[in-house]
Design a protein around this motif. Structure first.
Motif, PDB file in Angstrom:
ATOM      1  N   PHE A 117      49.096   5.100 -13.925  1.00 53.05           N
ATOM      2  CA  PHE A 117      47.827   5.825 -14.127  1.00 53.05           C
ATOM      3  C   PHE A 117      48.073   7.328 -14.239  1.00 53.05           C
ATOM      4  N   MET A 118      49.053   7.807 -13.492  1.00 49.64           N
ATOM      5  CA  MET A 118      49.306   9.249 -13.476  1.00 49.64           C
ATOM      6  C   MET A 118      50.449   9.625 -14.407  1.00 49.64           C
ATOM      7  N   ASN A 119      50.878   8.627 -15.196  1.00 53.77           N
ATOM      8  CA  ASN A 119      51.930   8.874 -16.181  1.00 53.77           C
ATOM      9  C   ASN A 119      53.310   9.130 -15.597  1.00 53.77           C
ATOM     10  N   PHE A 120      53.636   8.387 -14.565  1.00 53.27           N
ATOM     11  CA  PHE A 120      54.974   8.395 -13.992  1.00 53.27           C
ATOM     12  C   PHE A 120      55.507   9.795 -13.656  1.00 53.27           C
ATOM     13  N   PRO A 121      54.814  10.490 -12.776  1.00 50.59           N
ATOM     14  CA  PRO A 121      55.286  11.829 -12.396  1.00 50.59           C
ATOM     15  C   PRO A 121      56.655  11.754 -11.728  1.00 50.59           C
ATOM     16  N   LYS A 122      57.462  12.786 -11.925  1.00 47.94           N
ATOM     17  CA  LYS A 122      58.824  12.774 -11.363  1.00 47.94           C
ATOM     18  C   LYS A 122      58.909  13.553 -10.053  1.00 47.94           C
ATOM     19  N   TYR A 123      57.965  14.453  -9.836  1.00 50.91           N
ATOM     20  CA  TYR A 123      57.993  15.274  -8.614  1.00 50.91           C
ATOM     21  C   TYR A 123      56.597  15.344  -8.009  1.00 50.91           C
ATOM     22  N   ASP A 124      56.549  15.427  -6.702  1.00 49.78           N
ATOM     23  CA  ASP A 124      55.256  15.555  -6.038  1.00 49.78           C
ATOM     24  C   ASP A 124      54.841  17.029  -5.994  1.00 49.78           C
ATOM     25  N   PRO A 125      53.672  17.327  -5.448  1.00 52.15           N
ATOM     26  CA  PRO A 125      53.170  18.712  -5.523  1.00 52.15           C
ATOM     27  C   PRO A 125      54.045  19.728  -4.797  1.00 52.15           C
ATOM     28  N   HIS A 126      54.951  19.273  -3.944  1.00 48.95           N
ATOM     29  CA  HIS A 126      55.836  20.206  -3.248  1.00 48.95           C
ATOM     30  C   HIS A 126      57.214  20.246  -3.878  1.00 48.95           C
ATOM     31  N   GLY A 127      57.350  19.564  -5.003  1.00 49.50           N
ATOM     32  CA  GLY A 127      58.622  19.580  -5.700  1.00 49.50           C
ATOM     33  C   GLY A 127      59.588  18.488  -5.283  1.00 49.50           C
ATOM     34  N   ASP A 128      59.171  17.632  -4.349  1.00 49.80           N
ATOM     35  CA  ASP A 128      60.063  16.547  -3.924  1.00 49.80           C
ATOM     36  C   ASP A 128      60.045  15.429  -4.953  1.00 49.80           C
ATOM     37  N   PRO A 129      61.199  14.855  -5.232  1.00 57.14           N
ATOM     38  CA  PRO A 129      61.284  13.822  -6.269  1.00 57.14           C
ATOM     39  C   PRO A 129      60.595  12.524  -5.845  1.00 57.14           C
ATOM     40  N   ILE A 130      59.941  11.868  -6.791  1.00 50.75           N
ATOM     41  CA  ILE A 130      59.245  10.611  -6.519  1.00 50.75           C
ATOM     42  C   ILE A 130      60.129   9.442  -6.950  1.00 50.75           C
ATOM     43  N   PRO A 131      60.538   8.594  -6.001  1.00 52.21           N
ATOM     44  CA  PRO A 131      61.347   7.428  -6.365  1.00 52.21           C
ATOM     45  C   PRO A 131      60.569   6.520  -7.317  1.00 52.21           C
ATOM     46  N   ASP A 132      61.272   5.931  -8.269  1.00 52.05           N
ATOM     47  CA  ASP A 132      60.585   4.996  -9.162  1.00 52.05           C
ATOM     48  C   ASP A 132      60.458   3.641  -8.467  1.00 52.05           C
ATOM     49  N   SER A 133      59.928   2.683  -9.219  1.00 51.44           N
ATOM     50  CA  SER A 133      59.653   1.360  -8.672  1.00 51.44           C
ATOM     51  C   SER A 133      60.880   0.722  -8.016  1.00 51.44           C
ATOM     52  N   ASP A 134      62.067   1.078  -8.480  1.00 47.93           N
ATOM     53  CA  ASP A 134      63.300   0.524  -7.913  1.00 47.93           C
ATOM     54  C   ASP A 134      63.921   1.404  -6.835  1.00 47.93           C
ATOM     55  N   GLY A 135      63.294   2.530  -6.564  1.00 48.74           N
ATOM     56  CA  GLY A 135      63.817   3.401  -5.514  1.00 48.74           C
ATOM     57  C   GLY A 135      64.740   4.503  -6.020  1.00 48.74           C
ATOM     58  N   ASN A 136      64.895   4.604  -7.327  1.00 52.81           N
ATOM     59  CA  ASN A 136      65.763   5.660  -7.879  1.00 52.81           C
ATOM     60  C   ASN A 136      64.972   6.933  -8.130  1.00 52.81           C
ATOM     61  N   PHE A 137      65.616   8.068  -7.928  1.00 52.15           N
ATOM     62  CA  PHE A 137      64.916   9.324  -8.180  1.00 52.15           C
ATOM     63  C   PHE A 137      65.885  10.419  -8.600  1.00 52.15           C
ATOM     64  N   ASN A 138      65.330  11.422  -9.246  1.00 53.96           N
ATOM     65  CA  ASN A 138      66.106  12.588  -9.677  1.00 53.96           C
ATOM     66  C   ASN A 138      66.634  13.366  -8.480  1.00 53.96           C
ATOM     67  N   THR A 139      67.849  13.818  -8.580  1.00 55.88           N
ATOM     68  CA  THR A 139      68.354  14.724  -7.550  1.00 55.88           C
ATOM     69  C   THR A 139      68.829  16.000  -8.243  1.00 55.88           C
ATOM     70  N   HIS A 140      67.894  16.873  -8.512  1.00 58.47           N
ATOM     71  CA  HIS A 140      68.310  18.140  -9.098  1.00 58.47           C
ATOM     72  C   HIS A 140      68.849  19.039  -7.989  1.00 58.47           C
ATOM     73  N   GLU A 141      69.700  19.932  -8.378  1.00 58.21           N
ATOM     74  CA  GLU A 141      70.358  20.784  -7.383  1.00 58.21           C
ATOM     75  C   GLU A 141      69.424  21.882  -6.922  1.00 58.21           C
ATOM     76  N   LEU A 142      68.946  21.754  -5.704  1.00 54.29           N
ATOM     77  CA  LEU A 142      68.036  22.749  -5.152  1.00 54.29           C
ATOM     78  C   LEU A 142      68.783  23.627  -4.164  1.00 54.29           C
ATOM     79  N   LYS A 143      68.560  24.920  -4.240  1.00 49.91           N
ATOM     80  CA  LYS A 143      69.156  25.785  -3.221  1.00 49.91           C
ATOM     81  C   LYS A 143      68.145  26.829  -2.766  1.00 49.91           C
TER      82      LYS A 143
END
Lengths: 216, 216
Positions: A117-143
């Motif tokens: 419904f929300m078009n598969f967002p990749k990050y939540d409003p605080h910038g944390d990655p949202i795991p997909d249906s299988d539990g996989n998520f982006n891990t961008h390098e944050l510092k």
DNA sequence: TAATAAATTTAGACAAGTCTAAATTTCCAT
DNA sequence: ATGGAAATTTAGACTTGTCTAAATTTATTA
């Protein structure tokens, strides 16, 4: 499936595992707002269910099945936060408590449809990655901004402190997700930083610089 | 605020109160899937909290404050059902269990914003009225099809049986909310009815006729 | 490396919500 | 109006998740 308390323990172990490999009883007690003795009891039950690895006095870690459950809870939490901000127009500092309740709604079909419904967002409003249906998520390098030097720049992409107070401060300074910043000066005395952002100079303390995350 | 169990008791008492003025221990036990002894215990606690009126052996009724809480729960249940059907495209027979969990999300602000997001719907997917923020709702006159006679007609506007089985049957027969129907014949032998609907003749049993509600 | 501090676990208790079995009250039919 | 059936309540017990206080283990540091 699992009780509310069990889900909260798994989630907390997951979060603490990101920075510690063996999560201690005391760490859990602090995060869950309970006592060490209670944690010991609960941790034994979770170990009996094979959801965590536990050896007396040695702390705990998630088993594969425990991590799977934890990731589904994190997924739900972050998707509901996204929903609350993007669809119901809550502010990013208002959604955490509500999502703490909503993350326990059990239907997987529901969360998958919400995702769509929300078009598969990749990050939540605080910038944390949202795991997909299988539990996989982006891990961008944050510092933390604190780790870069004068004249270096980056894009605000996450926070280390999720408290409403910190988020409100950032909102007021317009230091929100997606904004480009550049460090123009570092004050040697207290290690505070002056940033160029939104065509303005913004002076942030070392503490803020440690809790505000960027990608370069 | 109130525990999950308390909320479920109040909601059940509310529903049973629509057809009985003093709700009995056994009625509650049946609806809540528990035992009469457990109901007695819980009912005492709710009475101590002034949420219900209770006299030993005499059944219970909601107090003003209890009814207010019950109506907020009903409101949340029905709004979430509406959301699940209208936004996430679930079928009307799939949403009840999910809404049973979602109705306990506590934030009033959240439910009010959800209401606004969906443009203040007046009825849920099964035709039940959705209380507004203050607990007020439409009470249109609903009657079972079984109560009307040959050549009389009406608009399908609700169901008395909310089970998935019944809803699926209606869906298959295209006897859904908003459809216009006319009784063309009543079979004296078993009181079954033949309806004109969707330019077709549909034969329904007396039981179905009792559980399908119309406005005239 | 011994002693003390810190962390963790054990023991025993408690509240919420449920259960079974037994006792009590109400209701209904004669 | 009363005896038995049905409904309800009481008594006592159990589970989950929590707590405090005491005991034990691990870590630290002198």
């Amino acid at each position: 499936m699992n009780t509310l308390a069990e889900e909260n323990y798994l989630k907390s172990i997951y979060h603490l595992s990101l920075t510690t490999q063996n999560v201690s009883t005391n760490q859990l007690a602090a995060l869950l707002n309970t006592k060490a003795a209670s944690v010991t009891d609960m941790v034994k039950k979770l170990a009996d269910k094979q959801l965590i690895n536990y050896a007396r006095y040695q702390g705990v870690s998630l088993s594969a099945s425990g991590e799977k459950i934890a990731l589904q809870i994190v997924r739900k939490h972050r998707l509901w936060e996204y929903f609350l901000v993007e669809k119901l127009h809550f502010k990013w500092d208002e959604v955490h408590e509500m999502a703490e309740e909503m993350e326990h709604i059990s239907s997987k079909e529901l969360v998958d449809r919400l995702d769509k419904f929300m078009n598969f967002p990749k990050y939540d409003p605080h910038g944390d990655p949202i795991p997909d249906s299988d539990g996989n998520f982006n891990t961008h390098e944050l510092k933390p901004i604190a780790t870069i030097g004068v004249n270096e720049s980056g894009i605000i992409s996450g926070v280390r402190d999720h408290s409403a107070g910190f988020l409100q401060y950032l909102e007021k300074q317009q230091l929100t997700i997606g904004k480009k910043i550049k460090v123009t000066e570092i004050i040697g005395y207290d290690n505070s930083m002056i940033l160029q952002a939104n065509d303005k100079q913004i002076h942030i303390s070392r503490e803020v610089a440690n809790n505000l995350l960027i990608v370069i």
